[in-house]
Design a protein around this motif. Structure first.
Motif, PDB file in Angstrom:
ATOM      1  N   GLN A   1     -54.355  -5.807   4.938  1.00 55.59           N
ATOM      2  CA  GLN A   1     -53.929  -7.230   5.541  1.00 55.59           C
ATOM      3  C   GLN A   1     -54.594  -7.448   6.888  1.00 55.59           C
ATOM      4  OE1 GLN A   1     -49.782  -7.166   6.009  1.00 55.59           O
ATOM      5  NE2 GLN A   1     -49.716  -9.339   6.494  1.00 55.59           N
ATOM      6  N   VAL A   2     -55.038  -8.719   6.813  1.00 57.85           N
ATOM      7  CA  VAL A   2     -56.015  -9.268   7.991  1.00 57.85           C
ATOM      8  C   VAL A   2     -54.972  -9.831   8.782  1.00 57.85           C
ATOM      9  CG1 VAL A   2     -57.671 -10.761   9.077  1.00 57.85           C
ATOM     10  CG2 VAL A   2     -57.959  -9.561   6.721  1.00 57.85           C
ATOM     11  N   GLN A   3     -55.086  -9.643  10.409  1.00 55.82           N
ATOM     12  CA  GLN A   3     -54.286 -10.258  11.352  1.00 55.82           C
ATOM     13  C   GLN A   3     -55.096 -10.735  12.452  1.00 55.82           C
ATOM     14  OE1 GLN A   3     -51.240  -7.538  13.270  1.00 55.82           O
ATOM     15  NE2 GLN A   3     -49.969  -9.178  13.575  1.00 55.82           N
ATOM     16  N   LEU A   4     -54.851 -11.952  12.992  1.00 55.02           N
ATOM     17  CA  LEU A   4     -55.538 -12.528  14.087  1.00 55.02           C
ATOM     18  C   LEU A   4     -54.660 -12.501  15.248  1.00 55.02           C
ATOM     19  CD1 LEU A   4     -57.426 -15.340  12.386  1.00 55.02           C
ATOM     20  CD2 LEU A   4     -58.163 -12.974  12.556  1.00 55.02           C
ATOM     21  N   VAL A   5     -54.894 -12.180  16.359  1.00 54.76           N
ATOM     22  CA  VAL A   5     -53.891 -12.120  17.445  1.00 54.76           C
ATOM     23  C   VAL A   5     -54.625 -12.918  18.486  1.00 54.76           C
ATOM     24  CG1 VAL A   5     -52.788 -10.739  19.039  1.00 54.76           C
ATOM     25  CG2 VAL A   5     -52.846  -9.993  16.825  1.00 54.76           C
ATOM     26  N   GLN A   6     -54.147 -13.964  19.041  1.00 56.13           N
ATOM     27  CA  GLN A   6     -54.506 -14.887  20.029  1.00 56.13           C
ATOM     28  C   GLN A   6     -53.908 -14.451  21.413  1.00 56.13           C
ATOM     29  OE1 GLN A   6     -54.350 -18.688  17.300  1.00 56.13           O
ATOM     30  NE2 GLN A   6     -54.710 -19.109  19.529  1.00 56.13           N
ATOM     31  N   SER A   7     -54.766 -14.490  22.524  1.00 53.54           N
ATOM     32  CA  SER A   7     -54.277 -14.493  23.860  1.00 53.54           C
ATOM     33  C   SER A   7     -55.081 -15.382  24.715  1.00 53.54           C
ATOM     34  CB  SER A   7     -54.479 -12.974  24.260  1.00 53.54           C
ATOM     35  OG  SER A   7     -55.850 -12.510  24.353  1.00 53.54           O
ATOM     36  N   GLY A   8     -54.457 -15.537  25.888  1.00 56.76           N
ATOM     37  CA  GLY A   8     -55.407 -16.343  26.932  1.00 56.76           C
ATOM     38  C   GLY A   8     -54.580 -17.580  27.229  1.00 56.76           C
ATOM     39  N   GLY A   9     -53.779 -18.057  26.683  1.00 60.67           N
ATOM     40  CA  GLY A   9     -53.257 -19.473  27.058  1.00 60.67           C
ATOM     41  C   GLY A   9     -52.431 -19.491  28.318  1.00 60.67           C
ATOM     42  N   GLY A  10     -51.917 -20.692  28.620  1.00 58.70           N
ATOM     43  CA  GLY A  10     -51.019 -20.723  29.848  1.00 58.70           C
ATOM     44  C   GLY A  10     -51.075 -22.084  30.429  1.00 58.70           C
TER      45      GLY A  10
ATOM     46  N   SER B   1     -58.222  -5.227   6.993  1.00 64.88           N
ATOM     47  CA  SER B   1     -59.494  -5.046   6.022  1.00 64.88           C
ATOM     48  C   SER B   1     -60.244  -6.238   6.082  1.00 64.88           C
ATOM     49  CB  SER B   1     -58.846  -4.672   4.635  1.00 64.88           C
ATOM     50  OG  SER B   1     -58.034  -3.596   4.771  1.00 64.88           O
ATOM     51  N   ILE B   2     -61.124  -6.403   6.787  1.00 63.42           N
ATOM     52  CA  ILE B   2     -62.130  -7.375   6.950  1.00 63.42           C
ATOM     53  C   ILE B   2     -63.494  -6.892   6.434  1.00 63.42           C
ATOM     54  CG2 ILE B   2     -63.156  -9.368   8.147  1.00 63.42           C
ATOM     55  CD1 ILE B   2     -61.114  -8.580  10.294  1.00 63.42           C
ATOM     56  N   PHE B   3     -63.918  -7.433   5.446  1.00 62.55           N
ATOM     57  CA  PHE B   3     -65.213  -6.963   4.996  1.00 62.55           C
ATOM     58  C   PHE B   3     -66.261  -7.811   5.257  1.00 62.55           C
ATOM     59  CE2 PHE B   3     -63.286  -3.899   2.319  1.00 62.55           C
ATOM     60  CZ  PHE B   3     -62.370  -4.602   1.709  1.00 62.55           C
ATOM     61  N   ARG B   4     -66.198  -8.950   5.758  1.00 58.13           N
ATOM     62  CA  ARG B   4     -67.256 -10.064   6.331  1.00 58.13           C
ATOM     63  C   ARG B   4     -66.573 -11.163   6.925  1.00 58.13           C
ATOM     64  NH1 ARG B   4     -73.019 -11.072   3.585  1.00 58.13           N
ATOM     65  NH2 ARG B   4     -74.083 -11.521   5.478  1.00 58.13           N
ATOM     66  N   ILE B   5     -67.301 -11.547   8.429  1.00 56.36           N
ATOM     67  CA  ILE B   5     -66.640 -12.767   8.615  1.00 56.36           C
ATOM     68  C   ILE B   5     -67.836 -13.786   8.789  1.00 56.36           C
ATOM     69  CG2 ILE B   5     -65.880 -13.551  11.071  1.00 56.36           C
ATOM     70  CD1 ILE B   5     -64.685 -11.155  11.723  1.00 56.36           C
ATOM     71  N   TYR B   6     -67.527 -15.066   7.911  1.00 59.65           N
ATOM     72  CA  TYR B   6     -68.663 -15.983   8.030  1.00 59.65           C
ATOM     73  C   TYR B   6     -68.525 -16.941   9.052  1.00 59.65           C
ATOM     74  CZ  TYR B   6     -69.276 -14.321   3.199  1.00 59.65           C
ATOM     75  OH  TYR B   6     -69.429 -13.514   2.172  1.00 59.65           O
ATOM     76  N   LEU B   7     -67.254 -17.576   9.315  1.00 59.51           N
ATOM     77  CA  LEU B   7     -67.199 -18.533  10.236  1.00 59.51           C
ATOM     78  C   LEU B   7     -65.826 -18.272  10.814  1.00 59.51           C
ATOM     79  CD1 LEU B   7     -67.544 -21.702   7.964  1.00 59.51           C
ATOM     80  CD2 LEU B   7     -69.177 -20.774   9.631  1.00 59.51           C
TER      81      LEU B   7
ATOM     82  N   SER C   1     -62.804 -17.431   8.465  1.00 55.76           N
ATOM     83  CA  SER C   1     -63.217 -17.480   7.259  1.00 55.76           C
ATOM     84  C   SER C   1     -64.151 -16.596   6.806  1.00 55.76           C
ATOM     85  CB  SER C   1     -63.820 -18.908   7.061  1.00 55.76           C
ATOM     86  OG  SER C   1     -63.057 -19.988   7.360  1.00 55.76           O
ATOM     87  N   GLY C   2     -63.775 -15.765   5.816  1.00 58.78           N
ATOM     88  CA  GLY C   2     -64.637 -14.587   5.588  1.00 58.78           C
ATOM     89  C   GLY C   2     -64.029 -13.793   4.166  1.00 58.78           C
ATOM     90  N   LEU C   3     -64.440 -12.505   3.961  1.00 56.24           N
ATOM     91  CA  LEU C   3     -64.128 -11.841   2.906  1.00 56.24           C
ATOM     92  C   LEU C   3     -63.016 -10.661   3.503  1.00 56.24           C
ATOM     93  CD1 LEU C   3     -67.340 -10.921   1.121  1.00 56.24           C
ATOM     94  CD2 LEU C   3     -65.649 -12.462   0.388  1.00 56.24           C
ATOM     95  N   PRO C   4     -61.829 -11.029   2.906  1.00 56.94           N
ATOM     96  CA  PRO C   4     -61.241 -11.492   1.591  1.00 56.94           C
ATOM     97  C   PRO C   4     -60.678 -12.860   1.640  1.00 56.94           C
ATOM     98  CG  PRO C   4     -59.649  -9.962   2.253  1.00 56.94           C
ATOM     99  CD  PRO C   4     -60.498  -9.962   3.585  1.00 56.94           C
ATOM    100  N   GLY C   5     -60.693 -13.557   2.498  1.00 54.20           N
ATOM    101  CA  GLY C   5     -60.290 -14.915   2.661  1.00 54.20           C
ATOM    102  C   GLY C   5     -60.298 -15.641   3.921  1.00 54.20           C
TER     103      GLY C   5
END
Length: 115
Positions: A1-10, A27-33, A98-102
Motif C-alpha cells: 500500500q502506498v501512502q503520501l504524507v504531506q507537511s509544511g503548511g501553515g 510498495s512503489i515500483f516507479r514514480i513517473y510524475l 503517478s507511477g507504478l502501481p497507480g
C-alpha cells in the motif's frame, strides 16, 4: 500500500515563504510524475505544478515564476517552494504521485496567507 504524507503548511503573512513536502512510502515500483494541486474555499481543485522523471517542470500561470517544484528521488519526496506568498494563494494544497502501481494523493495541507 502506498501512502503520501504531506507537511509544511501553515499561517503566514503576505510576502512570506513556505515550503511544502510530500513523502511517499510503501510498495512503489516507479514514480513517473509528481503534481501539486490546490483548492481554495468555494473553488474547484486547481493543478499548479508538475515534475517528471527527467526533472522537467511545468506550472500553471497562477504560480509560474513564483513557485518551484523539486523532487528527491532517493527519498521519494517532492517539494513545493512558495516564496512571496499572496492572500490569493490561500488554499488546501495536495500532492499527487503517478507511477507504478497507480496514482495516489496526499492528505492535503492548509496554507493560509493573511495579515
Amino acid at each position: 500500500q502506498v501512502q503520501l504524507v504531506q507537511s509544511g503548511g501553515g499561517l503566514v503573512q503576505p510576502g512570506e515563504s513556505l515550503t511544502l513536502s510530500c513523502a511517499a512510502s510503501g510498495s512503489i515500483f516507479r514514480i513517473y510524475l509528481w503534481d501539486w494541486y490546490r483548492q481554495a474555499p468555494g473553488k474547484q481543485r486547481e493543478w499548479i505544478a508538475q515534475i517528471d522523471t527527467g526533472d522537467s517542470t511545468y506550472y500553471a500561470d497562477s504560480v509560474k515564476g513564483r513557485f518551484t517544484i523539486t523532487r528527491d528521488n532517493a527519498k521519494n519526496t517532492v517539494y513545493l517552494q512558495m516564496p512571496s506568498l499572496k492572500p490569493e494563494d490561500t488554499a488546501v494544497y495536495y500532492c499527487s504521485l503517478s507511477g507504478l502501481p497507480g496514482r495516489y494523493w496526499g492528505q492535503g495541507t492548509q496554507v493560509t496567507v493573511s495579515s
